[in-house]
Design an enzyme around this catalytic site. Structure first.
Site, PDB file in Angstrom:
ATOM      1  N   ASP A   2       7.907 -10.641   8.556  1.00 14.47           N
ATOM      2  CA  ASP A   2       6.479 -10.954   8.601  1.00 14.47           C
ATOM      3  C   ASP A   2       5.797 -10.172   9.722  1.00 14.47           C
ATOM      4  O   ASP A   2       6.456  -9.644  10.642  1.00 14.47           O
ATOM      5  CB  ASP A   2       6.339 -12.472   8.828  1.00 14.47           C
ATOM      6  CG  ASP A   2       5.048 -13.042   8.295  1.00 14.47           C
ATOM      7  OD1 ASP A   2       4.140 -12.261   7.970  1.00 14.47           O
ATOM      8  OD2 ASP A   2       4.946 -14.286   8.216  1.00 14.47           O
TER       9      ASP A   2
ATOM     10  N   ASP B 169      -0.859 -14.669   0.869  1.00 18.51           N
ATOM     11  CA  ASP B 169      -0.672 -16.070   1.242  1.00 18.51           C
ATOM     12  C   ASP B 169      -1.432 -16.981   0.300  1.00 18.51           C
ATOM     13  O   ASP B 169      -1.293 -18.204   0.372  1.00 18.51           O
ATOM     14  CB  ASP B 169      -1.168 -16.303   2.674  1.00 18.51           C
ATOM     15  CG  ASP B 169      -0.080 -15.991   3.682  1.00 18.51           C
ATOM     16  OD1 ASP B 169       1.047 -15.707   3.253  1.00 18.51           O
ATOM     17  OD2 ASP B 169      -0.369 -16.018   4.893  1.00 18.51           O
TER      18      ASP B 169
HETATM   19  C1  DGJ Z   1       2.443 -15.654   7.024  1.00 16.05           C
HETATM   20  C2  DGJ Z   1       3.209 -15.503   5.749  1.00 16.05           C
HETATM   21  O1  DGJ Z   1       2.489 -14.777   4.821  1.00 16.05           O
HETATM   22  C3  DGJ Z   1       3.585 -16.876   5.223  1.00 16.05           C
HETATM   23  O2  DGJ Z   1       4.223 -16.766   3.983  1.00 16.05           O
HETATM   24  C4  DGJ Z   1       4.468 -17.541   6.228  1.00 16.05           C
HETATM   25  O3  DGJ Z   1       5.672 -16.830   6.344  1.00 16.05           O
HETATM   26  C5  DGJ Z   1       3.749 -17.631   7.576  1.00 16.05           C
HETATM   27  N1  DGJ Z   1       3.245 -16.353   8.000  1.00 16.05           N
HETATM   28  C6  DGJ Z   1       4.657 -18.163   8.629  1.00 16.05           C
HETATM   29  O4  DGJ Z   1       4.083 -18.147   9.862  1.00 16.05           O
END
Ligand code: DGJ
Length: 746
Positions: free
Chosen positions: A481, A551
């Site tokens: 990430d 997301d």
């Molecule tokens: C952003 C990501 O896109 C999410 O899927 C998740 O992993 C969060 N960060 C966790 O902080």
């Protein structure tokens, strides 16, 4: 095999062709610089292309005295410079020791070789057999210095694409500063184009926009240190009548994950200059004696069969000749991720409960997301303390990974390697390792700071921390990430005159860490993520063959996000999950069927607490998973075709067809239901005319030509059954249908 690079040696004309496309340029006699002649559908080779030259006499600055047709402003160029008769934005610019920015790269020699070179330290497409491609290297030398410029052009036998990049080499004794180094430039002879690109923001990535080009400059790009949610490193120039299925398209994509610029400039003579490369804004690169600078690779695709034609070329090329490693051709596991199920609030019991339910339903990989390390109970702390939190996971990652494996699942782990929080051991030991300007205020993003990955020691240190966990546990997958952009860009390790290098050096550091991890753990499947789709770019695909696309997991929003992403990215790279309702991003309630039918068109998974679902829902999910497993290869490796766009219609439709056209799956989605429905048909694409297809295990079978010309018919036949019509349950909002077609061998 079609000859790929044809050269008229007397006139120094270069013709790259694979029998389907042609790319043509030449060396100009007087200036010795490169003139662009043509790019598009294949044309026959001629021994001489001089008839293509156009030289109008126009009021302008001319290069040679007495010659009124020697202005670069009026010549279509390959890799233009600024400041000497051409007033448009250049593909390159160098600052010389005395301060001027005038260069004169003249043709010196060329080389042709089979295959395609790799780019050191950078992601790039590759070949597995030298016959798959041919590369032309043009070497130019600057008449004002001892700088050399190498331009690389690769033409592929099977793909209607040209890969381009440039390399600057300092053979002299002084330092030069590169101010602009684009990867590719094309001067098109007209402006009859529309400009298509993908823009967005967090949770609404890759929204398609299409507008006619205007006289002047139009551009998209990133100054955020990542390719970013705001714009994807891609654009296409299309003819006004081009659709998804017909018409000319020139697609430009940059294999890079950092700051980029994609720019179209239409001049007053209607020439359209298109370029893509590292963003020159806030960039400069000190090139010392004997050093070289390699630009990222640009991929330019030509299609005369509309946007789908362009996308299919990108999909095949990027899925099979950019993505690498053990996972490239393997069917990707169906995963369950605990993020939306628990956020930071979990312990081993909760996790095992979700995993147990997942295993029972046929899911294959459990991914433990953010919150397993340090004191990470919310997003304010602990990034950089990559040590397991024993209160949450008493037996560590090691113990948990074993237990997950015992359930018959693979185990995946979340990291955010490039980031750091202030409360960590790492920050206390190395406060100078974060990107900031000493003595000036620096900003946080999601309470975190960016580690200076331009420094090798930082990359090595993070590798060691990750390695300690990976050696010790059974990890099959990593979600990498990255949740904030770079600001106050400055490295404590670079000299003042090198500070313009930090963004590019940073991304090279990210690539280096990926490379080290892949080398040591080739079995690990990487999924890239940057707060969703903030780094869904071709550069990342070289290391991580799949990416978390957004997301936003709402099925309706996902129609647009996945439709837009599919302009460039194959379904095997687009992470798409079924999540809970009401949806966590928009609060919308959609059926399990709709959520599943959307998520199928990607690397499929779940992101919810399965243990709270009803038995009926669980049974449905079990069947959905079986369906996906049965057709996974088709979803992930078939030919994807967009039919109806969510950006312009209430109905979205797309389909995937197997390479041998013996089967296909069609997804049809309606956002808002309609009363008293009009007649509706969906004309399919990509089938074989003469094949007879059974539809959805029913006894209905129709020929490919019939399905493509007449289409699937959505209306029903109520002759003599009017009462049934009125008694029918109403179709609700957010409804979807899936059709599976299978060839019946007569
Ligand atoms: C952003 C990501 O896109 C999410 O899927 C998740 O992993 C969060 N960060 C966790 O902080």
């Amino acid at each position: 095999m079609t000859k790929k690079i044809l050269i008229n040696k007397d006139t120094l004309e270069f013709h790259l062709t694979n029998g389907k496309i042609s790319y043509l340029f030449r060396v100009m006699e007087k200036s010795n610089q490169l003139e662009h002649l043509y790019f598009g559908k294949k044309i026959n080779h001629r021994d001489n292309f001089q008839y293509l030259l156009e030289r109008e006499v126009r009021p302008s600055n001319n290069l040679f005295e007495g010659d009124h047709t020697s202005s670069f402003e009026h010549i279509k160029q390959e890799y233009p410079a600024f400041g000497t008769t051409d007033f448009r934005y250049p593909a390159h610019q160098i600052r010389y020791p005395q301060g001027d920015r005038i260069s004169d790269f003249q043709y010196d020699h060329f080389k042709v070789f089979k295959g395609k070179p790799l780019l050191e330290g950078l992601p790039a497409t590759y070949v597995e057999d030298p016959d798959e491609a041919e590369t032309l290297e043009i070497v130019l030398k600057d008449s004002y210095s001892e700088m050399a410029l190498h331009l690389f052009y690769t033409i592929f036998a099977e793909y209607d694409a040209i890969a381009r990049s440039a390399k600057f080499i300092n053979h002299g004794k002084e330092d030069y500063y590169l101010k602009s180094v684009m990867s590719a430039n094309i001067d098109f002879p007209d402006k009859n184009f529309e400009f298509i690109h993908l823009n967005g923001a967090w949770a609404r990535e890759n929204q398609l926009e299409r507008k006619p080009v205007i006289t002047g400059v139009q551009s998209i790009g990133s100054t955020r240190g990542a390719s970013s949610h705001a714009h994807n490193p891609f654009f296409a120039l299309v003819r006004p009548d081009t659709t998804e299925h017909q018409g000319e398209v020139y697609g430009f994509s940059l294999i890079y994950s950092g700051n980029f610029l994609a720019q179209v400039e239409v001049d007053t003579y209607q020439v359209t200059r298109a370029m893509i490369g590292v963003n020159p804004f806030d960039f400069s690169w000190q090139l010392k004696p004997n050093e070289e600078f390699q630009t990222p690779e640009a991929m330019i695709v030509y299609s005369d069969s509309g946007l789908n034609g362009m996308s299919q070329t990108f999909h095949e090329l990027y899925r099979t000749r950019l993505a690498r490693g053990q996972w490239r051709d393997r069917e990707r596991p169906i995963l369950i991720n605990n993020w939306e199920a628990t956020y930071f609030d979990f312990n081993e019991e909760k996790i095992l409960n979700i995993a147990k339910n997942a295993a029972d339903l046929g899911i294959e990989l459990f991914v433990l997301d953010d919150g397993w390390f340090g004191e990470r109970h919310d997003d304010t702390s602990s990034l950089g303390d990559w040590f397991v939190n024993k209160d949450k996971l008493p037996e560590g990652i090691n113990g948990l990974s074993k237990k997950i494996h015992e359930l018959g699942l693979k185990f995946g782990l979340w990291f955010e390697p490039e980031m750091i929080c202030k409360d960590t051991k790492l920050y206390k030991e190395h406060p100078d390792w974060i990107i900031h300007v000493p003595g000036k205020r620096f900003s946080h993003g999601r309470n975190q700071f960016v580690l200076d990955f331009s420094r090798n020691e930082v990359v090595e240190y993070i590798f060691k921390l990750m390695d300690d966990i990976l050696v010790d546990s059974e990890i099959d997958y990593i979600k990498w990430d990255m949740n904030r952009y770079i600001s106050e860009a400055f490295s404590n390790d670079l000299l003042p005159e090198q500070q313009g290098e930090i963004y590019h050096r940073y991304i090279l550091g990210v690539y280096r860490l990926y490379e080290k991890l892949i080398e040591k753990y080739p079995h690990i499947l990487f999924e890239s993520c940057a707060g969703g789709g903030g780094r869904l770019d071709p550069g990342m695909l070289y290391y991580a063959p799949q990416a978390w696309a957004s997301d936003d997991t709402d099925a309706v929003e996902r129609l647009k996000i996945q439709y837009g992403s599919s302009m460039v990215y194959p379904l095997s790279s687009i992470g798409s999950h079924v999540s809970a309702i009401p949806n966590h991003q928009v609060g919308r309630v959609t059926s399990l069927e709709m959520r599943t039918n959307v998520a199928y068109f990607g690397t499929f998974g779940y992101e919810l607490d399965l243990s709270v679902l009803s038995n009926e829902e669980k049974e449905q999910i079990k069947q959905d998973i079986e369906f996906y497993k049965m057709h996974r290869k088709l979803f992930q490796q078939g030919t994807f075709i967009r039919i109806s766009s969510p950006f312009t219609n209430n109905e979205t439709a797309w389909m995937v067809v197997s390479k041998d056209q013996s089967e296909a799956i069609i997804g049809h989605y309606e956002v808002l239901a309609k009363p008293n429905r009009p007649y509706e048909r969906l004309r399919l694409k990509g089938l074989a005319d003469d094949k007879l297809y059974q539809i959805n295990d029913t006894d209905i079978a129709r020929y490919g030509d019939d399905l493509m010309q007449i289409g699937l018919i959505f209306g029903e036949n109520f002759i003599g059954k009017a009462n049934e019509y009125w008694a029918k349950e109403k179709v609700k909002d957010y409804n979807s249908k899936l059709f599976y077609l299978k060839e019946i061998k007569c």
